[in-house]
Design a protein around this motif. Structure first.
Motif, PDB file in Angstrom:
ATOM      1  N   MET A 163       1.327   4.230 -16.209  1.00  0.00           N
ATOM      2  CA  MET A 163       0.502   3.314 -15.484  1.00  0.00           C
ATOM      3  C   MET A 163       1.242   1.875 -15.277  1.00  0.00           C
ATOM      4  SD  MET A 163      -2.304   2.875 -14.339  1.00  0.00           S
ATOM      5  CE  MET A 163      -3.342   4.081 -15.186  1.00  0.00           C
ATOM      6  N   TYR A 164       2.301   1.571 -16.288  1.00  0.00           N
ATOM      7  CA  TYR A 164       2.987   0.374 -16.071  1.00  0.00           C
ATOM      8  C   TYR A 164       3.737   0.424 -14.681  1.00  0.00           C
ATOM      9  CZ  TYR A 164       5.912  -3.651 -17.006  1.00  0.00           C
ATOM     10  OH  TYR A 164       6.596  -5.100 -16.989  1.00  0.00           O
ATOM     11  N   ILE A 165       4.421   1.490 -14.583  1.00  0.00           N
ATOM     12  CA  ILE A 165       5.448   1.826 -13.246  1.00  0.00           C
ATOM     13  C   ILE A 165       4.447   1.795 -12.409  1.00  0.00           C
ATOM     14  CG2 ILE A 165       7.175   3.250 -12.405  1.00  0.00           C
ATOM     15  CD1 ILE A 165       8.282   1.670 -14.919  1.00  0.00           C
ATOM     16  N   PHE A 166       3.371   2.321 -12.100  1.00  0.00           N
ATOM     17  CA  PHE A 166       2.372   2.309 -11.074  1.00  0.00           C
ATOM     18  C   PHE A 166       2.058   1.247 -10.682  1.00  0.00           C
ATOM     19  CE2 PHE A 166      -1.885   2.774  -9.665  1.00  0.00           C
ATOM     20  CZ  PHE A 166      -1.445   3.575  -8.386  1.00  0.00           C
ATOM     21  N   ARG A 167       1.786   0.175 -11.639  1.00  0.00           N
ATOM     22  CA  ARG A 167       1.058  -1.091 -11.120  1.00  0.00           C
ATOM     23  C   ARG A 167       2.435  -1.840 -10.631  1.00  0.00           C
ATOM     24  NH1 ARG A 167      -2.702  -2.120 -16.662  1.00  0.00           N
ATOM     25  NH2 ARG A 167      -4.216  -0.894 -15.710  1.00  0.00           N
ATOM     26  N   LEU A 168       3.843  -1.721 -11.344  1.00  0.00           N
ATOM     27  CA  LEU A 168       4.894  -2.457 -10.668  1.00  0.00           C
ATOM     28  C   LEU A 168       5.096  -2.028  -9.194  1.00  0.00           C
ATOM     29  CD1 LEU A 168       7.605  -2.419 -13.566  1.00  0.00           C
ATOM     30  CD2 LEU A 168       5.911  -4.392 -12.557  1.00  0.00           C
ATOM     31  N   SER A 169       4.915  -0.525  -8.998  1.00  0.00           N
ATOM     32  CA  SER A 169       5.080  -0.190  -7.780  1.00  0.00           C
ATOM     33  C   SER A 169       4.099  -0.546  -6.659  1.00  0.00           C
ATOM     34  CB  SER A 169       5.048   1.488  -7.810  1.00  0.00           C
ATOM     35  OG  SER A 169       6.072   1.929  -8.430  1.00  0.00           O
ATOM     36  N   PHE A 170       2.745  -0.927  -7.203  1.00  0.00           N
ATOM     37  CA  PHE A 170       1.840  -1.324  -6.240  1.00  0.00           C
ATOM     38  C   PHE A 170       2.230  -2.875  -5.864  1.00  0.00           C
ATOM     39  CE2 PHE A 170      -1.877  -4.409  -6.217  1.00  0.00           C
ATOM     40  CZ  PHE A 170      -2.501  -3.869  -5.053  1.00  0.00           C
ATOM     41  N   ILE A 171       2.695  -3.569  -6.716  1.00  0.00           N
ATOM     42  CA  ILE A 171       3.349  -4.929  -6.541  1.00  0.00           C
ATOM     43  C   ILE A 171       4.400  -4.949  -5.312  1.00  0.00           C
ATOM     44  CG2 ILE A 171       4.702  -7.100  -7.396  1.00  0.00           C
ATOM     45  CD1 ILE A 171       1.845  -7.024  -8.510  1.00  0.00           C
ATOM     46  N   VAL A 172       5.334  -4.173  -5.597  1.00  0.00           N
ATOM     47  CA  VAL A 172       6.425  -3.860  -4.754  1.00  0.00           C
ATOM     48  C   VAL A 172       5.785  -3.446  -3.314  1.00  0.00           C
ATOM     49  CG1 VAL A 172       8.415  -2.703  -3.899  1.00  0.00           C
ATOM     50  CG2 VAL A 172       8.021  -3.513  -6.222  1.00  0.00           C
ATOM     51  N   ASN A 173       5.078  -2.422  -3.360  1.00  0.00           N
ATOM     52  CA  ASN A 173       4.380  -2.000  -2.099  1.00  0.00           C
ATOM     53  C   ASN A 173       3.649  -3.222  -1.248  1.00  0.00           C
ATOM     54  OD1 ASN A 173       5.552   0.475  -2.120  1.00  0.00           O
ATOM     55  ND2 ASN A 173       3.854   1.293  -3.138  1.00  0.00           N
ATOM     56  N   TYR A 174       2.824  -3.848  -2.064  1.00  0.00           N
ATOM     57  CA  TYR A 174       1.959  -5.037  -1.699  1.00  0.00           C
ATOM     58  C   TYR A 174       2.938  -6.103  -0.889  1.00  0.00           C
ATOM     59  CZ  TYR A 174      -0.933  -9.154  -1.714  1.00  0.00           C
ATOM     60  OH  TYR A 174      -1.845 -10.076  -1.373  1.00  0.00           O
ATOM     61  N   ALA A 175       3.942  -6.420  -1.887  1.00  0.00           N
ATOM     62  CA  ALA A 175       4.842  -7.571  -1.162  1.00  0.00           C
ATOM     63  C   ALA A 175       5.425  -6.969   0.268  1.00  0.00           C
ATOM     64  CB  ALA A 175       5.982  -7.670  -2.038  1.00  0.00           C
ATOM     65  N   CYS A 176       5.900  -5.989   0.250  1.00  0.00           N
ATOM     66  CA  CYS A 176       6.521  -5.317   1.411  1.00  0.00           C
ATOM     67  C   CYS A 176       5.434  -5.330   2.764  1.00  0.00           C
ATOM     68  CB  CYS A 176       6.989  -3.905   1.270  1.00  0.00           C
ATOM     69  SG  CYS A 176       8.315  -3.637   0.022  1.00  0.00           S
ATOM     70  N   HIS A 177       4.251  -5.057   2.324  1.00  0.00           N
ATOM     71  CA  HIS A 177       3.072  -5.338   3.468  1.00  0.00           C
ATOM     72  C   HIS A 177       2.803  -6.757   3.918  1.00  0.00           C
ATOM     73  CE1 HIS A 177       2.243  -1.154   2.434  1.00  0.00           C
ATOM     74  NE2 HIS A 177       1.536  -1.155   3.586  1.00  0.00           N
ATOM     75  N   ILE A 178       3.221  -7.681   2.954  1.00  0.00           N
ATOM     76  CA  ILE A 178       3.032  -9.081   3.488  1.00  0.00           C
ATOM     77  C   ILE A 178       4.299  -9.407   4.467  1.00  0.00           C
ATOM     78  CG2 ILE A 178       3.469 -11.350   2.503  1.00  0.00           C
ATOM     79  CD1 ILE A 178       2.394 -10.803  -0.163  1.00  0.00           C
ATOM     80  N   ASN A 179       5.306  -8.798   4.479  1.00  0.00           N
ATOM     81  CA  ASN A 179       6.466  -9.051   5.338  1.00  0.00           C
ATOM     82  C   ASN A 179       6.195  -8.267   6.620  1.00  0.00           C
ATOM     83  OD1 ASN A 179       8.694 -10.642   5.657  1.00  0.00           O
ATOM     84  ND2 ASN A 179       9.893  -8.591   5.527  1.00  0.00           N
ATOM     85  N   LEU A 180       5.019  -7.527   6.461  1.00  0.00           N
ATOM     86  CA  LEU A 180       4.702  -6.726   7.855  1.00  0.00           C
ATOM     87  C   LEU A 180       3.719  -7.449   8.667  1.00  0.00           C
ATOM     88  CD1 LEU A 180       4.776  -3.187   6.650  1.00  0.00           C
ATOM     89  CD2 LEU A 180       6.766  -4.290   7.884  1.00  0.00           C
ATOM     90  N   ASP A 181       3.034  -6.873   9.589  1.00  0.00           N
ATOM     91  CA  ASP A 181       1.790  -7.329  10.448  1.00  0.00           C
ATOM     92  C   ASP A 181       0.546  -7.404   9.617  1.00  0.00           C
ATOM     93  OD1 ASP A 181       0.473  -8.669  12.450  1.00  0.00           O
ATOM     94  OD2 ASP A 181       0.447  -7.040  13.598  1.00  0.00           O
ATOM     95  N   VAL A 182       0.239  -8.283   8.726  1.00  0.00           N
ATOM     96  CA  VAL A 182      -0.764  -8.521   7.983  1.00  0.00           C
ATOM     97  C   VAL A 182      -1.839  -9.694   8.126  1.00  0.00           C
ATOM     98  CG1 VAL A 182      -0.094  -6.678   6.451  1.00  0.00           C
ATOM     99  CG2 VAL A 182       0.270  -9.297   5.949  1.00  0.00           C
ATOM    100  N   ASP A 183      -2.805  -9.945   7.813  1.00  0.00           N
ATOM    101  CA  ASP A 183      -3.696 -10.979   7.859  1.00  0.00           C
ATOM    102  C   ASP A 183      -3.130 -11.950   6.669  1.00  0.00           C
ATOM    103  OD1 ASP A 183      -5.545 -12.977   7.747  1.00  0.00           O
ATOM    104  OD2 ASP A 183      -7.239 -11.837   8.482  1.00  0.00           O
ATOM    105  N   LEU A 184      -2.509 -12.971   6.883  1.00  0.00           N
ATOM    106  CA  LEU A 184      -1.795 -13.818   6.074  1.00  0.00           C
ATOM    107  C   LEU A 184      -2.608 -14.550   5.053  1.00  0.00           C
ATOM    108  CD1 LEU A 184       1.647 -14.978   7.929  1.00  0.00           C
ATOM    109  CD2 LEU A 184       1.076 -13.161   6.113  1.00  0.00           C
ATOM    110  N   GLU A 185      -3.980 -14.931   5.992  1.00  0.00           N
ATOM    111  CA  GLU A 185      -4.962 -15.622   5.205  1.00  0.00           C
ATOM    112  C   GLU A 185      -5.496 -14.905   4.340  1.00  0.00           C
ATOM    113  OE1 GLU A 185      -8.097 -17.219   7.728  1.00  0.00           O
ATOM    114  OE2 GLU A 185      -6.564 -18.069   9.187  1.00  0.00           O
ATOM    115  N   ILE A 186      -5.751 -13.568   4.476  1.00  0.00           N
ATOM    116  CA  ILE A 186      -6.203 -12.712   3.194  1.00  0.00           C
ATOM    117  C   ILE A 186      -5.214 -12.811   2.028  1.00  0.00           C
ATOM    118  CG2 ILE A 186      -6.856 -10.135   2.476  1.00  0.00           C
ATOM    119  CD1 ILE A 186      -7.940  -9.826   5.409  1.00  0.00           C
TER     120      ILE A 186
END
Length: 304
Positions: A1-24
């Protein structure tokens, strides 16, 4: 579960760097920080995920609490950063980064003190145990070898002592340590140290010892040590990968001209039960770049 949550953080960070709503993404900060607080540790897996998040957030104008920067003030993170080869979180292009990384690793190896080496191995072990990505593992192996290649005999001796006492989980090439040691230390002292190892890599170190051993240091006692190693290597080996160049037997031929026939007979006896390790030895024997047909006939002429 710990590794899964860390993977979520990494994937989330990568999506910030893509075309996402930065206000959200900016409104997400307080919720992401709650998750970070629950996951926080000094392990590389957490520090790496946090670093990626902060880099991409800053790049896109999203601010996280300054307190997170202080989490990186640990020795193990500095070492991981030295070994890491992810140029995407820097402002350098790939070739510039690789050149800079190589220079930094070599400088570190030249400047590290012998007394610091046990702690270096402990930190390297902790990093290696806590990473799961195969490329990350390669970075640690490759970077650690670049550091070790800068060691002099004194540092190599301290390194071997620490490996015996603490173990080194990173699968480096032992030859780069042993070759330098054999030029400065008594071969029997080195051999005795290696034989005290308790790690799975012990036989690989022993093989590299005999591979690096000069012909000048070959005698009857060393031949007996070789034979003991080969019996153990053939019968006890349980690993899944190794390299064995049987050509290292050449230096022992003046003591036993028929050594190739003797060793190959022992290998053949166990080929059904120990097919992997046997194939590692035979692979080079039938490599025509290493052994021509004429050379093979010469080696086995006493049994033809």
């Amino acid at each position: 579960m710990y590794i899964f949550r860390l993977s979520f953080i990494v994937n989330y960070a990568c999506h910030i760097n893509l075309d996402v709503d930065l206000e959200i993404a900016a409104r997400d900060v307080e919720y992401v920080e709650v998750l970070l607080s629950k996951l926080m540790s000094k392990k590389i897996s957490f520090l790496k995920a946090l670093h990626i998040l902060l880099v991409y957030a800053k790049k896109n104008g999203i601010e996280y609490n300054k307190k997170w920067e202080s989490v990186f003030n640990v020795e193990i993170w500095d070492l991981y950063n030295l070994l890491n080869d992810d140029f995407t979180v820097t402002e350098l292009d790939y070739m510039e980064f690789q050149s800079d990384r190589k220079n930094r690793l070599e400088e570190y190896g030249k400047n590290v003190l012998p007394s610091d080496i046990p702690n270096l191995i402990e930190n390297i072990n902790n990093i290696y145990r806590d990473i799961f990505d195969e490329h990350d593992k390669w970075c640690v192996e490759n970077g650690f070898e670049l550091i070790i290649k800068q060691f002099d005999a004194k540092k190599n001796k301290e390194f071997l002592d620490a490996c015996v006492e603490r173990g080194c989980v990173v699968p480096i090439n032992p030859y780069i340590v042993i070759k330098g040691l054999l030029e400065a230390e008594n071969p029997y002292d080195i051999l005795c140290l290696i034989k005290k190892m308790k790690s799975e890599q012990k036989n690989n170190w022993l093989y590299n010892f005999f591979f690096a051993l000069s012909k000048e240091n070959v005698n009857k006692e060393m031949f007996e040590e070789l034979y003991e190693f080969l019996k153990n290597d053939i019968n006890v080996y349980t690993g899944s990968s190794c390299y064995r160049n049987i050509g290292f037997l050449n230096k022992f031929m003046y003591l036993e001209p028929n050594i190739y026939s003797i060793i190959c007979s022992k290998l053949f006896e166990v080929c059904n039960e120990k097919d992997f390790i046997v194939s590692c030895y035979f692979m080079e024997l039938f490599n025509k770049e290493e052994f021509s047909p004429e050379r093979l006939c010469e080696l086995f002429k006493l049994n033809m």
